[in-house]
Structures are given as C-alpha cells and as structure tokens.
Design a protein around this motif. Structure first.
Motif, mmCIF file in Angstrom:
data_model
loop_
_atom_site.group_PDB
_atom_site.id
_atom_site.type_symbol
_atom_site.label_atom_id
_atom_site.label_comp_id
_atom_site.label_asym_id
_atom_site.label_seq_id
_atom_site.Cartn_x
_atom_site.Cartn_y
_atom_site.Cartn_z
ATOM 1 N N VAL A 113 -31.894 43.995 -54.694
ATOM 2 C CA VAL A 113 -31.383 44.696 -55.877
ATOM 3 C C VAL A 113 -30.908 43.688 -56.915
ATOM 4 O O VAL A 113 -31.245 43.798 -58.102
ATOM 5 C CB VAL A 113 -30.247 45.679 -55.500
ATOM 6 N N PHE A 114 -30.145 42.689 -56.481
ATOM 7 C CA PHE A 114 -29.640 41.683 -57.411
ATOM 8 C C PHE A 114 -30.762 40.849 -58.035
ATOM 9 O O PHE A 114 -30.632 40.364 -59.156
ATOM 10 C CB PHE A 114 -28.601 40.780 -56.752
ATOM 11 N N GLU A 115 -31.865 40.694 -57.311
ATOM 12 C CA GLU A 115 -33.034 39.988 -57.864
ATOM 13 C C GLU A 115 -33.836 40.884 -58.807
ATOM 14 O O GLU A 115 -34.797 40.435 -59.408
ATOM 15 C CB GLU A 115 -33.988 39.563 -56.740
ATOM 16 N N GLU A 116 -33.454 42.153 -58.862
ATOM 17 C CA GLU A 116 -34.138 43.175 -59.658
ATOM 18 C C GLU A 116 -35.568 43.423 -59.179
ATOM 19 O O GLU A 116 -36.449 43.794 -59.948
ATOM 20 C CB GLU A 116 -34.087 42.840 -61.146
ATOM 21 N N ALA A 117 -35.796 43.206 -57.882
ATOM 22 C CA ALA A 117 -37.088 43.496 -57.280
ATOM 23 C C ALA A 117 -37.168 44.967 -56.873
ATOM 24 O O ALA A 117 -38.267 45.530 -56.803
ATOM 25 C CB ALA A 117 -37.311 42.610 -56.054
ATOM 26 N N HIS A 118 -36.009 45.573 -56.595
ATOM 27 C CA HIS A 118 -35.944 46.971 -56.174
ATOM 28 C C HIS A 118 -34.696 47.627 -56.739
ATOM 29 O O HIS A 118 -33.733 46.944 -57.093
ATOM 30 C CB HIS A 118 -35.904 47.094 -54.644
ATOM 31 N N THR A 119 -34.737 48.951 -56.746
ATOM 32 C CA THR A 119 -33.551 49.723 -57.118
ATOM 33 C C THR A 119 -32.737 50.005 -55.865
ATOM 34 O O THR A 119 -33.218 49.806 -54.733
ATOM 35 C CB THR A 119 -33.951 51.059 -57.765
ATOM 36 N N VAL A 120 -31.538 50.500 -56.064
ATOM 37 C CA VAL A 120 -30.682 50.840 -54.926
ATOM 38 C C VAL A 120 -31.348 51.882 -54.046
ATOM 39 O O VAL A 120 -31.346 51.762 -52.806
ATOM 40 C CB VAL A 120 -29.289 51.322 -55.421
ATOM 41 N N SER A 121 -31.954 52.914 -54.637
ATOM 42 C CA SER A 121 -32.587 53.973 -53.830
ATOM 43 C C SER A 121 -33.739 53.427 -52.988
ATOM 44 O O SER A 121 -33.933 53.856 -51.842
ATOM 45 C CB SER A 121 -33.065 55.120 -54.715
#
Length: 188
Positions: A113-121
C-alpha cells in the motif's frame, strides 16, 4: 524502505520457499505435502483470475478501490504463516509461528500500500485469502500429527533459497498484462 519489505512477498522468493516446504513435508508424508501445494495453488489461481479480469477485461469495483487481489499479500501470508510454524513445531510453538506469519503477511501487505502498488482493499483481500490458505493447512497439519524430519537441514536449505531468491522479481505481472486481453476477448 517499503521495497525492501515488499520483496519478502514476491513470488520469486515465496514460491521457492513454498516448494521447499513441500519437499520437506513430503519426506515425511507426500499426501500432506500435496495438500499444501493444492491449497496454495487455489489461492494463486484466485489471485491470477482477478489480475486477468482487470488487465484484460477492465473489471474492477471502483467504489472500494478494488482491481485485483494482491499476490504479494496472498503469497506472503500463506507461505510465511506455513513456513514459520513448521520450524517452531518441535518446540511446541506452532501458534507463535502462525502469529508471526500472519504479522509478516500484514506488514508486507502494508508495504504494498505504501509503495502504491495496491489499495487497502486489495491487500486485505490478499491477506485474508493467504491467511485462510495457511490456517486451513496448519490445522490439517496439526491433525495429521506428522513428525517432520531434518529440521536443521530444512532450515539451512530454506535460508539458502531465501538468500538467493531475495530481491528477484517473478515475471508474472508482465505476462498477465501481455496475455490477458487475448484471454478476455477469446473467453469472455
């Protein structure tokens, strides 16, 4: 920093670890090892299906920011939550190993998430799926009363595999992006 953590969930590291654990388990019981590989394959198939549906067909759930199940989160929570308890089993610390594995999966998911590779969901879905895979398997393992042999050799082997595989990246994402449009246009 997040990339360093995220690398512990890449398929280039987790899949060789999963196979190493299967080989170790198979030395004592091939059927139990087969169950491990089957459960992990089901989880990976679900991840792959969501990635194909998104990359090839554009299917997503925008309201919750969900495109795909995070493969890093699924693999890390499944593999670490299985491998760590295997090593701690003889000491009677299986539940500690499960807790450490689940925490590792959550931390690796947070890194995604912090790498912005995925969302929390997407990470929550991957963590939940991988955790379910591992927890079902660990429960089966405990019921089997399997006595694992060669813990020291397995530990050294898996540590070596981890050292060699760490930092490498499996090419699955580029393959999915390349072939998904054709799959979707042909079958969907």
């Amino acid at each position: 920093m997040w990339n360093v953590i995220s690398n512990f969930g890449d398929a280039a590291l987790t899949l060789p670890l999963a196979v190493g654990c299967a080989i170790w388990i198979a030395a004592s019981d091939r059927q139990v090892a087969a169950y491990w590989l089957i459960f992990l394959s089901v989880g990976a198939t679900i991840v792959g299906a969501t990635k194909i549906l998104y990359a090839g067909c554009g299917i997503e759930i925008r309201e919750i920011g969900f495109r795909v199940v995070s493969g890093h989160a699924m693999l890390s929570s499944a593999v670490w939550t299985t491998c760590i308890p295997l090593f701690l089993r003889r000491a009677g610390l299986t539940s500690v190993g499960v807790t450490l594995g689940l925490a590792a999966g959550a931390i690796i998911g947070a890194a995604r998430v912090f790498e912005e590779a995925h969302t929390v969901s997407e990470v929550v879905a991957g963590w939940a799926l991988g955790s379910a895979v591992a927890l079902v398997f660990v429960r089966l393992l405990e019921k089997s009363r399997l006595k694992l042999r060669g813990t020291a050799v397995a530990a050294a082997s898996l540590l070596l595999v981890s050292g060699v595989a760490y930092g490498h990246h499996a090419p699955f994402q580029s393959l999915i992006e390349q072939y998904s449009p054709g799959i979707c246009s042909r079958f969907l």
